[in-house]
Scaffold this motif. Sequence first.
Motif, short mmCIF file in Angstrom:
data_model
loop_
_atom_site.label_atom_id
_atom_site.label_comp_id
_atom_site.label_asym_id
_atom_site.label_seq_id
_atom_site.Cartn_x
_atom_site.Cartn_y
_atom_site.Cartn_z
N MET A 1 0.66 -0.88 0.03
CA MET A 1 0.23 0.17 -0.25
C MET A 1 0.57 1.01 -0.37
N ASP A 2 0.28 2.04 -1.03
CA ASP A 2 1.40 3.88 -1.03
C ASP A 2 0.73 4.32 -0.33
N SER A 3 -0.69 4.21 0.07
CA SER A 3 -1.40 4.89 1.14
C SER A 3 -2.12 4.94 1.70
N ALA B 1 -2.02 4.36 8.69
CA ALA B 1 -3.38 3.13 8.98
C ALA B 1 -3.30 2.86 10.80
N GLY B 2 -1.71 2.46 11.07
CA GLY B 2 -1.58 2.07 12.50
C GLY B 2 -2.94 3.18 13.23
N SER B 3 -2.49 4.81 13.26
CA SER B 3 -3.28 5.62 13.96
C SER B 3 -5.24 5.31 13.77
N THR C 1 4.76 1.40 1.58
CA THR C 1 5.87 2.13 1.06
C THR C 1 6.55 3.43 1.30
N SER C 2 5.51 3.81 2.62
CA SER C 2 5.97 5.18 3.15
C SER C 2 5.60 5.27 4.62
N ARG C 3 6.36 5.67 5.41
CA ARG C 3 6.29 6.15 7.06
C ARG C 3 5.06 6.04 7.43
N ASP C 4 4.72 7.79 6.31
CA ASP C 4 3.23 8.50 6.52
C ASP C 4 2.14 7.22 6.46
#
Length: 241
Positions: free
Chosen positions: A194-196, A233-235, A225-228
């Motif tokens: 997942m990119d976003s 997603a985690g939040s 693919t990105s930390r953001d």
Amino acid sequence: EYSVRTVNNVTGIQLQYLVETKEELAQQQQQLAAAAGEAQALLAGVTDPFEQELALHDWLIRRVSYSDEAATDTSGQSAAAYTAYGALVEGQAVCEGYARGMQLLLREAGIKCTLLSGLGNGTDHMWNVVTINGRDYHLDPTWNDVIHPDNGQDVSHVYFNITDEQISIDHSDFEAPGCVAVEDNFFVKTGRVMDSYGSDGRDRIAAYLKELHDRGETILEIRFTSRDAYLAAGSDLFENY
């Protein structure tokens, strides 16, 4: 093991085997063949090399547990843990046993697989290089075996068909075999990259979970693919839901 001793210019080599008799050796060979046969039976009707590798990998990890005792034993009494026999028959192995067991199963299935030695987080380590659909990948079955503090066990795929660059994050001191392909990486192949993350990402994850539930599985792995995107997603998933 072996030892070498020289007396009066005469050198003698003494060999020490893992088994004492030919009968014991034959019995162990039969046990190993039976275990490998049990794994190969999973491939009935499976023709895709990726799916074959995945089935054998997951079977191996569910079969074996990492032996901390063997890893620290210097007496030679735990030598089987360094072999395919220790992994597939006794169910106890160190990284070399995992790698040799994986190599045996994949070669039985007609999949090219070699051994690679180096360091994992600074400690002596061994893993595999596999050729799937004509492309080479790193495969580390030991590090895909996740043991929890309560001795529970999960099968992970973080180190399933990854590149030289990816494995070099925590593996070192090895001659890079030139693994650059990503087509048969676990997350790429299964569509779990997942990119976003947004409402569409939430819907994708819900679909993943339903698919796993229908198959009777309980662990979902996703690569962001990105930390953001990972933090979003985690939040959303763990704090809001």
